[in-house]
Scaffold this active site. Structure first.
Site, mmCIF file in Angstrom:
data_model
loop_
_atom_site.group_PDB
_atom_site.id
_atom_site.type_symbol
_atom_site.label_atom_id
_atom_site.label_comp_id
_atom_site.label_asym_id
_atom_site.label_seq_id
_atom_site.Cartn_x
_atom_site.Cartn_y
_atom_site.Cartn_z
ATOM 1 N N ALA A 194 -30.935 -19.929 41.679
ATOM 2 C CA ALA A 194 -31.350 -19.757 43.070
ATOM 3 C C ALA A 194 -32.066 -18.428 43.241
ATOM 4 C CB ALA A 194 -30.144 -19.830 44.006
ATOM 5 N N ASP A 195 -32.976 -18.374 44.186
ATOM 6 C CA ASP A 195 -33.651 -17.132 44.519
ATOM 7 C C ASP A 195 -33.956 -17.138 46.012
ATOM 8 O OD1 ASP A 195 -35.071 -14.722 42.999
ATOM 9 O OD2 ASP A 195 -36.291 -15.287 44.717
ATOM 10 N N THR A 196 -33.626 -16.038 46.689
ATOM 11 C CA THR A 196 -33.805 -15.932 48.132
ATOM 12 C C THR A 196 -34.792 -14.828 48.452
ATOM 13 O OG1 THR A 196 -31.543 -16.693 48.558
ATOM 14 C CG2 THR A 196 -32.643 -15.518 50.339
ATOM 15 N N LYS A 232 -34.993 -18.742 36.253
ATOM 16 C CA LYS A 232 -33.616 -18.333 35.952
ATOM 17 C C LYS A 232 -32.808 -19.506 35.400
ATOM 18 C CE LYS A 232 -33.673 -15.029 39.809
ATOM 19 N NZ LYS A 232 -33.084 -14.703 41.123
ATOM 20 N N GLY A 248 -34.994 -20.851 47.160
ATOM 21 C CA GLY A 248 -35.314 -21.903 46.203
ATOM 22 C C GLY A 248 -34.082 -22.197 45.369
#
Length: 203
Positions: free
Chosen positions: A74-76, A57, A111
């Site tokens: 960000a990625d959760t 992203k 992340g």
């Protein structure tokens, strides 16, 4: 913040929770959600998946940006016994996810990737928080699903909303469970030469 007048911050996410947390940090930023198709080897470790998706992203938006900026991706993901839980597609899947977490501990992994566009220097890190979901009745879980809150949340709950009534305890960074570990992010910004100056914010 050092260099604030020369650099722009871009959040590569449409998440209102991440926007709230960046504002809480005192950052002035633009929102430019990445529309890149997520390509991932789901056999990787959970932190590798989260950081790789965050990087996809971040780089997607960084390569489209023409001015000096710091892009934040960000990625959760929610992890229960090595199973990665994303956003539920319907009520049935939401109930299935919540039942798998009900009365149990799980991990929330976020992340984070930063890219400085003037030289494309990139930093990727991750944060892990353990969360214990209380043992709730089926009636309670179904009532929670009826609020529609679970459908844009990994693991089918949000700690900052009605889902707070599900969370018995946490071990680690609370903000990570919301979707952005702001202390880690502030350290990462420092690595790129941008330290948050609270005295400047008070002017």
């Amino acid at each position: 913040m050092n260099g604030e007048s020369m650099v722009k911050f871009i959040l590569a996410s449409a998440s209102p929770r991440r926007q709230q947390l960046l504002t809480q940090m005192g950052l002035v930023f633009e929102v430019s959600p990445s529309k890149v198709e997520e390509v991932m080897d789901w056999s990787l470790e959970s932190h590798q998946v989260a950081t790789a998706l965050a990087k996809q992203k971040c780089i997607d938006i960084a390569t489209q940006t023409r001015y000096n900026s710091i892009v934040i991706g960000a990625d959760t993901i929610v992890v229960k016994e090595d199973r990665l839980l994303g956003k539920p597609k319907d009520e049935k899947e939401a109930l299935e996810m919540l039942n798998s977490l009900n009365g149990q501990w799980h991990e929330v992994v976020t992340g984070v990737c930063l890219c400085r566009t003037d030289d494309m220097k990139t930093i990727s890190e991750f944060e892990v928080t353990r969360v214990k979901i209380a043992n709730k009745s089926q009636e309670f879980l179904k009532a929670y699903i009826s609020t529609k809150e679970p459908f844009d949340k990994a693991g089918a709950y949000g700690i900052q909303g009605f889902g707070s009534l599900l969370v018995e305890k946490i071990e680690g960074d609370y903000f990570n469970v919301m979707g952005l570990p702001i202390y880690r992010l502030s350290r990462m910004l420092g690595q790129l030469g941008y330290d948050i100056d609270l005295s400047a914010l008070a002017r």
